[in-house]
Design a protein around this motif. Structure first.
Motif, PDB file in Angstrom:
ATOM      1  N   LEU A 462      11.071 -23.725 -18.001  1.00 16.73           N
ATOM      2  CA  LEU A 462      10.997 -24.267 -19.355  1.00 16.73           C
ATOM      3  C   LEU A 462      11.033 -25.792 -19.323  1.00 16.73           C
ATOM      4  CD1 LEU A 462      10.981 -24.076 -22.417  1.00 16.73           C
ATOM      5  CD2 LEU A 462      13.447 -23.650 -22.352  1.00 16.73           C
ATOM      6  N   VAL A 463      11.903 -26.360 -18.504  1.00 14.95           N
ATOM      7  CA  VAL A 463      11.979 -27.816 -18.391  1.00 14.95           C
ATOM      8  C   VAL A 463      10.641 -28.378 -17.910  1.00 14.95           C
ATOM      9  CG1 VAL A 463      13.095 -29.711 -17.159  1.00 14.95           C
ATOM     10  CG2 VAL A 463      14.466 -27.818 -18.017  1.00 14.95           C
ATOM     11  N   ARG A 464      10.034 -27.710 -16.952  1.00 12.90           N
ATOM     12  CA  ARG A 464       8.728 -28.162 -16.445  1.00 12.90           C
ATOM     13  C   ARG A 464       7.657 -28.062 -17.537  1.00 12.90           C
ATOM     14  NH1 ARG A 464      10.746 -24.934 -11.908  1.00 12.90           N
ATOM     15  NH2 ARG A 464      11.444 -26.382 -10.292  1.00 12.90           N
ATOM     16  N   MET A 465       7.760 -27.037 -18.380  1.00 13.40           N
ATOM     17  CA  MET A 465       6.753 -26.872 -19.427  1.00 13.40           C
ATOM     18  C   MET A 465       6.927 -27.887 -20.546  1.00 13.40           C
ATOM     19  SD  MET A 465       6.287 -22.733 -19.446  1.00 13.40           S
ATOM     20  CE  MET A 465       5.624 -21.945 -17.951  1.00 13.40           C
ATOM     21  N   VAL A 466       8.156 -28.315 -20.823  1.00 15.32           N
ATOM     22  CA  VAL A 466       8.364 -29.404 -21.782  1.00 15.32           C
ATOM     23  C   VAL A 466       7.702 -30.675 -21.255  1.00 15.32           C
ATOM     24  CG1 VAL A 466      10.080 -30.857 -22.924  1.00 15.32           C
ATOM     25  CG2 VAL A 466      10.483 -28.402 -22.707  1.00 15.32           C
ATOM     26  N   ALA A 467       7.891 -30.937 -19.968  1.00 18.31           N
ATOM     27  CA  ALA A 467       7.260 -32.108 -19.356  1.00 18.31           C
ATOM     28  C   ALA A 467       5.738 -31.991 -19.383  1.00 18.31           C
ATOM     29  CB  ALA A 467       7.756 -32.269 -17.918  1.00 18.31           C
ATOM     30  N   THR A 468       5.241 -30.791 -19.160  1.00 19.57           N
ATOM     31  CA  THR A 468       3.799 -30.558 -19.187  1.00 19.57           C
ATOM     32  C   THR A 468       3.235 -30.827 -20.575  1.00 19.57           C
ATOM     33  OG1 THR A 468       4.064 -28.848 -17.493  1.00 19.57           O
ATOM     34  CG2 THR A 468       1.978 -28.874 -18.694  1.00 19.57           C
ATOM     35  N   ALA A 469       3.910 -30.307 -21.587  1.00 21.78           N
ATOM     36  CA  ALA A 469       3.451 -30.508 -22.963  1.00 21.78           C
ATOM     37  C   ALA A 469       3.498 -31.982 -23.353  1.00 21.78           C
ATOM     38  CB  ALA A 469       4.299 -29.670 -23.919  1.00 21.78           C
ATOM     39  N   ALA A 470       4.546 -32.672 -22.936  1.00 20.92           N
ATOM     40  CA  ALA A 470       4.684 -34.081 -23.278  1.00 20.92           C
ATOM     41  C   ALA A 470       3.536 -34.909 -22.698  1.00 20.92           C
ATOM     42  CB  ALA A 470       6.027 -34.612 -22.783  1.00 20.92           C
ATOM     43  N   ALA A 471       3.071 -34.520 -21.525  1.00 19.72           N
ATOM     44  CA  ALA A 471       2.025 -35.289 -20.842  1.00 19.72           C
ATOM     45  C   ALA A 471       0.614 -34.870 -21.234  1.00 19.72           C
ATOM     46  CB  ALA A 471       2.194 -35.139 -19.325  1.00 19.72           C
ATOM     47  N   HIS A 472       0.485 -33.773 -21.982  1.00 19.07           N
ATOM     48  CA  HIS A 472      -0.828 -33.193 -22.272  1.00 19.07           C
ATOM     49  C   HIS A 472      -1.386 -33.754 -23.577  1.00 19.07           C
ATOM     50  CE1 HIS A 472      -3.988 -30.169 -21.971  1.00 19.07           C
ATOM     51  NE2 HIS A 472      -3.819 -29.919 -23.256  1.00 19.07           N
ATOM     52  N   ASP A 473      -2.462 -34.518 -23.492  1.00 14.32           N
ATOM     53  CA  ASP A 473      -3.074 -35.105 -24.683  1.00 14.32           C
ATOM     54  C   ASP A 473      -4.462 -34.536 -24.985  1.00 14.32           C
ATOM     55  OD1 ASP A 473      -1.049 -36.944 -25.512  1.00 14.32           O
ATOM     56  OD2 ASP A 473      -1.583 -38.231 -23.826  1.00 14.32           O
ATOM     57  N   ASP A 474      -4.881 -33.549 -24.202  1.00  6.74           N
ATOM     58  CA  ASP A 474      -6.234 -33.005 -24.352  1.00  6.74           C
ATOM     59  C   ASP A 474      -6.192 -31.698 -25.137  1.00  6.74           C
ATOM     60  OD1 ASP A 474      -8.949 -32.615 -24.131  1.00  6.74           O
ATOM     61  OD2 ASP A 474      -8.826 -31.711 -22.128  1.00  6.74           O
ATOM     62  N   GLY A 475      -5.834 -31.775 -26.411  1.00  9.27           N
ATOM     63  CA  GLY A 475      -5.822 -30.591 -27.259  1.00  9.27           C
ATOM     64  C   GLY A 475      -4.439 -29.982 -27.399  1.00  9.27           C
ATOM     65  N   PRO A 476      -4.331 -28.910 -28.193  1.00  9.49           N
ATOM     66  CA  PRO A 476      -3.039 -28.296 -28.478  1.00  9.49           C
ATOM     67  C   PRO A 476      -2.492 -27.530 -27.282  1.00  9.49           C
ATOM     68  CG  PRO A 476      -4.794 -27.038 -29.509  1.00  9.49           C
ATOM     69  CD  PRO A 476      -5.429 -28.278 -28.954  1.00  9.49           C
ATOM     70  N   ILE A 477      -1.170 -27.462 -27.206  1.00 12.99           N
ATOM     71  CA  ILE A 477      -0.502 -26.776 -26.112  1.00 12.99           C
ATOM     72  C   ILE A 477       0.754 -26.109 -26.652  1.00 12.99           C
ATOM     73  CG2 ILE A 477       0.777 -28.861 -25.435  1.00 12.99           C
ATOM     74  CD1 ILE A 477       0.442 -27.919 -22.501  1.00 12.99           C
ATOM     75  N   ALA A 478       1.049 -24.915 -26.162  1.00 17.35           N
ATOM     76  CA  ALA A 478       2.212 -24.156 -26.630  1.00 17.35           C
ATOM     77  C   ALA A 478       2.969 -23.606 -25.438  1.00 17.35           C
ATOM     78  CB  ALA A 478       1.773 -23.016 -27.549  1.00 17.35           C
ATOM     79  N   PHE A 479       4.283 -23.538 -25.589  1.00 12.73           N
ATOM     80  CA  PHE A 479       5.105 -22.862 -24.581  1.00 12.73           C
ATOM     81  C   PHE A 479       6.132 -22.016 -25.306  1.00 12.73           C
ATOM     82  CE2 PHE A 479       6.627 -27.134 -25.342  1.00 12.73           C
ATOM     83  CZ  PHE A 479       8.007 -27.013 -25.511  1.00 12.73           C
ATOM     84  N   ARG A 480       6.372 -20.838 -24.776  1.00  7.19           N
ATOM     85  CA  ARG A 480       7.260 -19.871 -25.433  1.00  7.19           C
ATOM     86  C   ARG A 480       8.457 -19.567 -24.550  1.00  7.19           C
ATOM     87  NH1 ARG A 480       6.193 -13.995 -25.044  1.00  7.19           N
ATOM     88  NH2 ARG A 480       5.984 -13.965 -27.305  1.00  7.19           N
ATOM     89  N   PHE A 481       9.578 -19.258 -25.202  1.00  8.60           N
ATOM     90  CA  PHE A 481      10.803 -18.924 -24.476  1.00  8.60           C
ATOM     91  C   PHE A 481      11.665 -18.037 -25.371  1.00  8.60           C
ATOM     92  CE2 PHE A 481      11.013 -23.092 -26.450  1.00  8.60           C
ATOM     93  CZ  PHE A 481      12.201 -23.100 -27.164  1.00  8.60           C
ATOM     94  N   PRO A 482      12.524 -17.220 -24.766  1.00  8.94           N
ATOM     95  CA  PRO A 482      13.254 -16.226 -25.549  1.00  8.94           C
ATOM     96  C   PRO A 482      14.549 -16.754 -26.141  1.00  8.94           C
ATOM     97  CG  PRO A 482      13.720 -15.901 -23.243  1.00  8.94           C
ATOM     98  CD  PRO A 482      12.726 -17.042 -23.326  1.00  8.94           C
ATOM     99  N   ARG A 483      15.158 -15.923 -26.942  1.00  9.67           N
ATOM    100  CA  ARG A 483      16.495 -16.184 -27.443  1.00  9.67           C
ATOM    101  C   ARG A 483      17.505 -15.914 -26.335  1.00  9.67           C
ATOM    102  NH1 ARG A 483      19.104 -13.131 -32.748  1.00  9.67           N
ATOM    103  NH2 ARG A 483      21.000 -14.402 -32.902  1.00  9.67           N
TER     104      ARG A 483
END
Length: 641
Positions: A462-483
């Motif tokens: 999840l931490v890696r995916m937050v970093a991935t989303a922060a760096a991604h400027d080429d269109g929309p990006i989503a990451f999912r995680f559970p409760r």
């Protein structure tokens, strides 16, 4: 039983008709007993406590005046419906709330004729009530008949546009309809927004003039805590409106505010409007969330959602955490990214605590926006921020993100704007049941061109995916995680962005490969251990991405194994369907590959613990093990074992 409250009048009320012979004094006592019973029940089950305590008197008064189930009482969100359930033939099951095979924590049509319309999302009640009212006008019928329609809306639900769409339509139709605005202390005070400026305007026009007096609605009649809120709202009103309230402009006769804990006022007003109304009526009732139970009244969230608790002290029996929650990991990771990038901002829709953004808000107040219960606006607002050069993270529960789907398609995806969607409560969530399950976001996002869709298998990912989303400027990006809690893995201090569309190998095996998307990876590994005891070692991979797929990895898994199984915490049409499309396009099935996908079944799964819900779904470790044995043709060996 000895610890349960004494309830002599409530003991005689099985259904609302049993209340008809009670005096007003007895109804007041009934409310006191109902509050005590609600507190006692929720102390054993956990659940939404504060909202129900705030409407105890209102619940009693509505059922005393109206004739349910012929009259349709519709609770918006309906997390405040526990007192209603106790009065409508379900007291004997109230201590099964939110448990497997027990009562739902929300209204549910299949549960009782006194629940005419199911709800668990906000701001739907007025639309539904208008539907019932117009069905009555056109000669429609239900098993119980069609009488009056009453919508009880509050707790911030008027921040959603759907409520105003319904009121605009209702005002145009002009038919008899009742809307009860349950305005508690949390929603009348800033920073709810401009709507607070309208909530103390008194109706002053004929022919309902008598109602104003009946309500004793002058501010001076309100308890002191309510007087301040009402005066503040009235002062704001002077600056933003000229003549008439918003509600009256929409075609409603407005009455109020009245004290929602004064049974005399409630009964007087409700009896009057019930006898005289021939048009849409909005009755503004001021209540106190958590009313009558000090631990709830004094809590920051007014007892919104509780675990089991001690009635005397209010202390909740929460299990000790072995690992940080996914939500807190997301929040801390986003804060770290925002410290390094001033363009990162965050949006939530009335769930700053639930999404973890309250922590972000404390650190970056000017870069965090709570837009109220308005997911459609949240998505397009985020799109505007992205178009303006910011890097917005739109943090919503999966089940609530559904409400902004048109905006996701039209305002984000088509324009290829880099909105980052942080999707909490992915998969099956437990006691809130089907209405809150995050079952569909993989399917409804992965079919959109240009969307990147990720799922974290653990908190480090999840931490890696937050970093991935922060760096991604080429269109929309989503990451999912559970409760809930993570799995206890080490969290990287300096997480680097992932390569878009690349998964990872977890375990090399032979014969069968299991490709997991999301946190079912833990169950996959448990199944792998059980299979190893049989001499079967599957290859295991973590897909990370549902879109774009890791084509190279998937095609290699298909080429090197006799069978491929995908596993995901989502409905059919998601990750597994995209893998199947890839395999079909590449002609892999012609070579004899056995392919199976494990997805959530095509049913709505009722509330239970998450583990129990995944048992129903057939997606726990033993089910994955059985799927491997079946595809390998050794299911009979499993049965012998």
């Amino acid at each position: 039983m000895s610890d349960r409250p004494s309830t002599p009048i409530l003991d005689k009320v099985r259904i609302p008709s049993d209340m008809k012979g009670l005096t007003d004094a007895q109804l007041r006592q009934l409310a006191d007993e109902l509050r005590a019973e609600t507190i006692s029940a929720v102390s054993e089950t956990g659940g939404h406590l504060g909202a129900g305590l705030g409407v105890v008197e209102l619940t009693v008064a509505l059922h005393a005046v109206f004739d349910a189930p012929k009259d349709k009482i519709i609770w918006d969100v309906s997390h405040q419906c526990y007192p209603h359930k106790i009065l409508t033939g379900r007291r004997d099951r109230i201590r099964t709330l939110r448990q497997k095979d027990g009562l739902s924590g929300f209204t549910k049509r299949s549960e009782s004729p006194y629940d005419p319309f199911g709800a668990a999302h906000s701001s739907t009640s007025i639309s539904a009530a208008l539907g019932f009212a117009m069905a009555r006008e056109m000669g429609g019928s239900t098993e119980q008949g069609l009488g009056d329609a009453v919508a009880v809306i509050g707790d911030g639900a008027l921040s959603a546009g759907m409520a105003y769409e319904a009121m605009n339509n209702a005002g145009h139709e002009g038919k008899r309809l009742f809307v009860i605005l349950n305005d508690n202390e949390m929603s009348i005070a800033p920073p709810v927004g401009a709507m607070s400026s309208y909530l103390s305007r008194l109706y002053a026009g004929a022919p309902m003039q008598e109602l104003k007096a009946a309500a004793k609605s002058a501010v001076s009649y309100l308890p002191h805590p309510f007087q301040e809120g009402a005066r503040r709202a009235k002062d704001l009103l002077k600056h933003v409106t000229v003549g008439g309230t918003l509600f009256e402009e929409l075609g409603f006769s407005y009455i109020g505010p009245i004290d929602g804990h004064d049974m005399e006022q409630l009964l007087s007003v409700l009896r009057t409007v019930h006898a005289r109304a021939d048009e849409p009526i909005l009755l503004h009732v001021i209540t106190k969330k958590g009313k009558g139970y000090h631990p709830a009244e004094n809590a920051a969230d007014k007892g919104h959602a509780t675990a089991k608790f001690d009635v005397i002290t209010g202390k909740q029996a929460k299990a000790k955490s072995n690992a940080p929650s996914y939500t807190s990991v997301f929040a801390e990771s986003l804060i770290k990214q925002a410290e390094a990038d001033s363009r990162i901002c965050a949006i939530t829709a009335a769930m700053p605590d639930g999404t973890g953004l309250s922590k972000f808000m404390d650190r970056f107040a000017s870069r965090c926006f709570d837009v109220g219960i308005a997911e459609q606006h949240a998505v397009t607002f985020a799109a505007g921020l992205a178009a303006g050069g910011m890097r917005p993270f739109c943090a919503l529960y999966s089940t609530f993100l559904q409400r902004g789907y048109d905006q996701i398609v039209h305002d984000v995806a088509i324009q290829r704007l880099p909105v980052r969607f942080a999707i909490d409560r992915a998969g099956l969530v437990g006691a809130d049941g089907a209405t809150h399950a995050g079952s569909y976001d993989i399917a409804y996002l992965a079919n959109l061109p240009g969307f990147v869709v990720m799922a974290a298998s653990d908190e480090a990912e999840l931490v890696r995916m937050v970093a991935t989303a922060a760096a991604h400027d080429d269109g929309p990006i989503a990451f999912r995680f559970p409760r809930g809690e993570g799995v206890g893995v080490d969290i990287p201090e300096d997480a680097q962005p992932l390569e878009i569309g690349k998964g990872r190998m977890i375990q090399e095996g032979k014969g069968v490969a299991i490709l997991s998307f999301g946190t079912r990876l833990q169950e996959v590994m448990a199944a792998s251990e059980a299979l190893a005891a049989r001499g079967i070692v599957p290859t295991v991979a973590d897909a990370r991405f549902a879109k774009p797929l890791d084509r190279d990895m998937i095609l290699k898994l298909a080429a090197d194994h006799d069978a491929l199984i995908t596993v995901e915490e989502g409905a059919v049409g998601g990750f597994g369907s995209h893998v199947a499309q890839l395999l079909s396009d590449e002609g892999v099935f012609d070579a004899g590959l056995k392919y199976r996908s494990m997805v959530l079944p095509d049913i709505f799964i009722d509330q239970a613990s998450p583990s129990q819900m995944y048992d129903v779904a057939g997606m726990n470790a033993e089910h994955i093990e059985a799927k491997v044995l079946d595809v390998m043709g050794v299911a009979t060996l499993s049965q012998r074992a």
